[in-house]
Design a protein around this motif. Structure first.
Motif, short mmCIF file in Angstrom:
data_model
loop_
_atom_site.label_atom_id
_atom_site.label_comp_id
_atom_site.label_asym_id
_atom_site.label_seq_id
_atom_site.Cartn_x
_atom_site.Cartn_y
_atom_site.Cartn_z
N THR A 5 0.85 -1.19 0.00
CA THR A 5 0.00 0.00 0.00
C THR A 5 0.89 1.24 0.00
OG1 THR A 5 -1.51 -1.22 1.41
CG2 THR A 5 -1.90 1.11 1.21
N THR A 6 0.54 2.23 -0.81
CA THR A 6 1.37 3.43 -0.86
C THR A 6 0.71 4.54 -0.04
OG1 THR A 6 0.26 4.15 -2.87
CG2 THR A 6 2.23 2.83 -3.15
N VAL A 7 1.50 5.21 0.77
CA VAL A 7 0.94 6.34 1.53
C VAL A 7 1.87 7.55 1.44
CG1 VAL A 7 -0.40 4.97 3.18
CG2 VAL A 7 1.93 5.54 3.72
N TRP A 36 -6.97 9.77 0.65
CA TRP A 36 -7.27 8.59 -0.17
C TRP A 36 -6.35 7.43 0.16
CZ3 TRP A 36 -7.78 13.42 -2.92
CH2 TRP A 36 -9.10 13.73 -3.24
N ASP A 37 -5.16 7.75 0.70
CA ASP A 37 -4.26 6.67 1.11
C ASP A 37 -4.77 6.00 2.38
OD1 ASP A 37 -2.84 7.42 -1.07
OD2 ASP A 37 -1.20 8.36 0.03
N GLU A 38 -5.51 6.75 3.18
CA GLU A 38 -6.14 6.13 4.35
C GLU A 38 -7.16 5.09 3.88
OE1 GLU A 38 -6.97 9.61 6.87
OE2 GLU A 38 -7.52 8.15 8.42
N GLN A 117 -5.64 9.82 -5.71
CA GLN A 117 -4.75 10.95 -5.97
C GLN A 117 -4.20 11.47 -4.66
OE1 GLN A 117 -7.80 13.18 -8.05
NE2 GLN A 117 -7.56 14.94 -6.72
N ALA A 118 -3.10 12.22 -4.77
CA ALA A 118 -2.50 12.81 -3.58
C ALA A 118 -3.08 14.20 -3.41
CB ALA A 118 -0.99 12.86 -3.72
N GLN A 119 -3.42 14.57 -2.19
CA GLN A 119 -4.11 15.85 -1.99
C GLN A 119 -3.21 17.06 -2.23
OE1 GLN A 119 -5.67 14.43 1.83
NE2 GLN A 119 -7.56 15.51 1.33
N ASP A 120 -1.89 16.86 -2.22
CA ASP A 120 -1.02 18.02 -2.50
C ASP A 120 -0.84 18.23 -4.00
OD1 ASP A 120 0.43 15.67 -2.72
OD2 ASP A 120 2.20 16.41 -1.67
N THR A 121 -0.78 17.13 -4.78
CA THR A 121 -0.59 17.28 -6.22
C THR A 121 -1.93 17.29 -6.96
OG1 THR A 121 -0.55 14.90 -6.64
CG2 THR A 121 1.56 15.96 -6.14
N ASP A 122 -2.93 16.60 -6.43
CA ASP A 122 -4.18 16.37 -7.14
C ASP A 122 -3.93 15.85 -8.55
OD1 ASP A 122 -5.94 16.91 -5.11
OD2 ASP A 122 -6.14 19.04 -5.60
N SER A 123 -2.94 14.98 -8.68
CA SER A 123 -2.56 14.61 -10.03
C SER A 123 -3.15 13.27 -10.48
CB SER A 123 -1.03 14.68 -10.13
OG SER A 123 -0.45 13.45 -10.42
N GLY A 124 -3.26 12.30 -9.59
CA GLY A 124 -3.92 11.04 -9.97
C GLY A 124 -3.17 10.22 -10.99
N GLN A 125 -1.86 10.26 -10.96
CA GLN A 125 -1.07 9.57 -11.98
C GLN A 125 -0.25 8.41 -11.46
OE1 GLN A 125 1.51 12.39 -13.92
NE2 GLN A 125 -0.08 13.91 -14.11
N THR A 126 0.24 8.51 -10.23
CA THR A 126 1.32 7.63 -9.76
C THR A 126 0.99 6.14 -9.86
OG1 THR A 126 1.95 9.41 -8.27
CG2 THR A 126 2.94 7.25 -7.85
N GLY A 127 -0.17 5.73 -9.35
CA GLY A 127 -0.51 4.31 -9.35
C GLY A 127 -0.63 3.75 -10.76
N1 LIG Z 1 5.69 10.11 -2.37
C1 LIG Z 1 4.80 9.11 -2.35
N2 LIG Z 1 4.92 8.10 -1.45
C2 LIG Z 1 4.02 7.10 -1.41
N3 LIG Z 1 2.96 7.04 -2.21
C3 LIG Z 1 2.79 8.01 -3.13
C4 LIG Z 1 3.69 9.09 -3.25
N4 LIG Z 1 3.26 9.89 -4.25
C5 LIG Z 1 2.12 9.35 -4.71
N5 LIG Z 1 1.83 8.21 -4.04
C6 LIG Z 1 0.65 7.35 -4.22
O1 LIG Z 1 0.05 7.60 -5.47
C7 LIG Z 1 -1.26 8.15 -5.31
C8 LIG Z 1 -1.50 9.17 -6.39
O2 LIG Z 1 -0.61 10.26 -6.27
P1 LIG Z 1 -0.60 11.45 -7.34
O3 LIG Z 1 -0.25 10.85 -8.65
O4 LIG Z 1 0.45 12.42 -6.86
O5 LIG Z 1 -1.97 12.05 -7.33
C9 LIG Z 1 -1.31 8.65 -3.88
O6 LIG Z 1 -2.63 8.56 -3.35
C10 LIG Z 1 -0.38 7.67 -3.16
O7 LIG Z 1 -1.05 6.48 -2.81
#
Ligand SMILES: Nc1ncnc2c1ncn2[C@@H]1O[C@H](COP(=O)(O)O)[C@@H](O)[C@H]1O
Ligand SMILES: Cc1cc2nc3c(=O)[nH]c(=O)nc-3n(C[C@H](O)[C@H](O)[C@H](O)COP(=O)(O)OP(=O)(O)OC[C@H]3O[C@@H](n4cnc5c(N)ncnc54)[C@H](O)[C@@H]3O)c2cc1C
Lengths: 261, 319
Positions: A5-7, A36-38, A117-127
């Motif tokens: 799980t990523t947080v 959302w990570d919670e 998505q991450a609340q600081d980036t609001d990007s929704g890309q990482t996963g």
């Molecule tokens: N620095 C990070 N460490 C761990 N998980 C991350 C990190 N950045 C993004 N993620 C995971 O990827 C999701 C989407 O992030 P983002 O693409 O920035 O909106 C987040 O909700 C996290 O679960």
């Protein structure tokens, strides 16, 4: 089944955020687990309880995020990895995804659960990018996860045309939205136990990533040049008093002043 | 001249206005434009794709594409992007776009930015503007890659008047199905209802309406006005409203001419979905409710009393 799980530790969106000279004013900010990570953590813990899954979390960056990781331990996560490296200061989603790829490859995981998505980036890309880099199947915006057997899960996703029911072959990546569950509040017993649990802290070289390596953390393809204050709406006219009178007044303003009726 | 590929936004077999809006913006910055349309039995949409202002139309039309699946969808976009040699790929704000854009970016080794509200060329670089942190700040982001994939936020661009395109259809070969993520079923949203994204007026209910009786009361007003009928998360969680009616950060982003928030407190996650509306009317019995900080017109009162009066007054002026 082994779950990763990523947080991410993010700025608390409920507090006032000020911008000055193109940057966010650090003073007075607080940092919390990404909401959302919670949900992702709760989903993993439920799979542990109902399907004997093993649960590991990984968090990249964020400085000292011991408190956040202990909170996730108290919710029921068993192991924690914290990747911290000064080279990640300007990391964007693809960079985080590539670091997560290395973390994934070091463990023998069947399922990755990230927040939508991450609340600081609001990007929704990482996963989604992580899955693409790994060549794994991925479903985003997931509201339900069911285990079918050792190799398959069934998920529900909120799509444009309705709810999509998708069967995924493991290993796979899912990103979850907040309607998947209600994250539990850690209980006293969990909080006490969490205090003793170790956190596996590592830097990029320990993960086998060299900074200059394009496959690693190098060169974000997007770079924030400046922050700006959002256009804030002004509070308009507020009417109190006799309901019939003020409502009639507002309707005529909507017609004559705002021209929207 | 930059080459911009716009991904057609198709819903219920119809082409959405956002396609024209994106093509208009791409044209206005002097780009050569193409559009890629993905679906099943979409031949009838081709003239619409041309009229939306595109110079080339890439079409992937296959029964296997009838139901959205992110893998094949992204492959079609990447295929069109390669054939067109696109510098930029623009998706409309939709769940399909949000799911496909990061995949396309990785496949093309391009940069990716979501929820953008503007694009500009600054020196050698492309820059985008986007909200972040639940709309609390804006970011100016420099793209350090030759190619870029973006998802454009709802309502960011306007359709230009009198645009035309040229017909030049290129048929794409159908992509491989994703055998590792098999779509078993689509539980369709109720049809026949006004799509929140298209509605000129959106009326949303919050926890203040309490139960089904309250929901129905406000729904009548929405019906009178032919308005989209939305909701805060509280009423979705409560089981009174469908998921696809949720307005906010995890729901729909709407930017209608008029948004009415009935019994909604105005949490930041809700505001993030509607504060781009032209005019906002709020009805709330708590004069301190945060929704009044963004409302152009605020009625402090009991919605059960106010909504019937609102209906009657609107009927009067419309008669
Ligand atoms: N620095 C990070 N460490 C761990 N998980 C991350 C990190 N950045 C993004 N993620 C995971 O990827 C999701 C989407 O992030 P983002 O693409 O920035 O909106 C987040 O909700 C996290 O679960
Ligand atoms: C990660 C995350 C994502 C979220 N995403 C969303 C989202 O997309 N959309 C969303 O809406 N929320 C979202 N939320 C939830 C959000 O934080 C709020 O909890 C939610 O918006 C509250 O809904 P509400 O305003 O209907 O309810 P409440 O906050 O309970 O407000 C009810 C309001 O009704 C008023 N009221 C009560 N009775 C009456 C009456 N008789 N007459 C008039 N007024 C009355 C009250 O004064 C109050 O202001 C999200 C939260 C998180 C953590």
């Amino acid at each position: 089944m082994k779950i990763l799980t990523t947080v991410k530790k993010v700025v608390d969106v409920e507090l006032t955020i000020r911008v000055q000279a193109g940057a966010i004013v650090e003073d007075g900010l607080q940092y919390v687990i990404n909401a959302w990570d919670e949900n992702a953590v709760e989903a993993a813990v439920q799979l542990k309880e109902n399907n004997n899954a093993e649960t590991t979390l990984v968090s990249i960056g964020g400085g000292d995020n011991t408190d956040m990781i202990r909170k996730c331990y108290a919710m029921g996560i068993e192991k924690g990895i914290h990747v911290e490296d000064p080279a990640l200061e300007k990391a964007d989603s693809p960079v985080f995804a590539r670091v997560l790829k290395k973390v994934f490859e070091k463990g023998d995981y069947d399922l990755v659960i990230t927040g939508k998505q991450a609340q600081d980036t609001d990007s929704g890309q990482t996963g989604i990018m992580l899955a693409e880099y790994l060549g794994l199947p991925c479903v985003s915006n997931v509201i339900d996860i069911q285990v079918l057997d050792d190799q398959h899960i069934k998920v529900s996703r909120l799509g444009d045309a309705g709810t999509e029911i998708i069967e995924l072959e493991l290993p796979a990546v899912v990103t979850v939205t907040d309607s998947i569950n209600e994250p539990r509040l850690p209980q006293m017993r969990g909080i006490m136990m969490a205090k003793k649990k170790p956190i596996d802290v590592m830097d990029l070289s320990a993960l086998g990533i060299s900074i200059d390596d394009a496959d690693g953390a190098a060169a974000p393809t997007s770079e924030i040049v400046e922050f700006m204050a959002s256009k804030t709406r002004e509070a308009g006219q507020k009417f109190e008093g006799d309901a019939a009178q003020i409502t009639a007044q507002v309707v005529s303003l909507l017609v004559d002043e705002a021209n929207v009726l | 001249m930059a080459k911009i590929l716009v991904v057609a936004d198709i819903k219920n077999d119809a082409l959405k206005d956002s396609t024209t809006e994106l093509l208009s913006k791409a044209g206005s910055i002097g780009a050569e434009t193409a559009v890629v349309a993905i679906g099943s039995n979409i031949e009838a949409l081709i003239s619409g794709l041309v009229n939306a202002g595109s110079d080339t139309q890439y079409v992937a039309d296959d029964p296997a594409l009838a139901i959205f699946s992110a893998g094949p969808y992204a492959s079609c976009v990447a295929d069109a992007a390669k054939q067109f040699e696109a510098d930029q790929i623009w998706f409309s704000f939709s769940e399909s776009g949000k799911a496909a854009a990061p995949r396309v970016a990785v496949q093309l080794e391009a940069a990716c930015a979501t929820e953008i509200t503007d694009v500009a060329i600054s020196g050698e670089h492309v820059e985008v503007t986007r909200p972040a942190i639940a709309n609390k700040v804006m970011q100016r982001v420099r793209i350090n890659a030759g190619q870029m994939v973006v998802v454009v936020r709802a309502g960011a661009f306007e359709a230009a008047e009198g645009i035309t395109g040229t017909e030049n259809v290129v048929t794409l070969s159908p992509p491989a199905v994703d055998v590792k993520a098999v779509v078993k079923e689509l539980i369709s949203d109720a049809s026949g209802e006004i799509d929140l994204a298209d509605a000129d007026i959106v009326i949303s209910v919050g926890r203040g309406v309490k139960d089904q009786t309250g929901v129905d009361l406000v729904k009548e007003l929405a019906h009178d006005l032919k308005a989209g009928f939305g909701s805060s998360r509280a009423m979705v969680d409560g089981g009174f409203m469908a998921h696809n009616k949720q307005v906010g950060q995890t729901g729909k982003i709407v930017a209608p001419s008029l948004y009415m928030a009935i019994g909604i407190s105005g949490a930041i996650q809700h505001l993030a979905g509607m504060n781009g509306s032209k005019v906002i009317l709020a009805v709330n019995k708590d004069p301190e409710a945060p929704i009044f900080n963004v409302a152009d017109y605020g009625i402090v009162g009991d919605l059960f009393e106010v909504v019937p009066i609102l209906r009657a007054e609107i009927k009067k002026i419309r008669a």
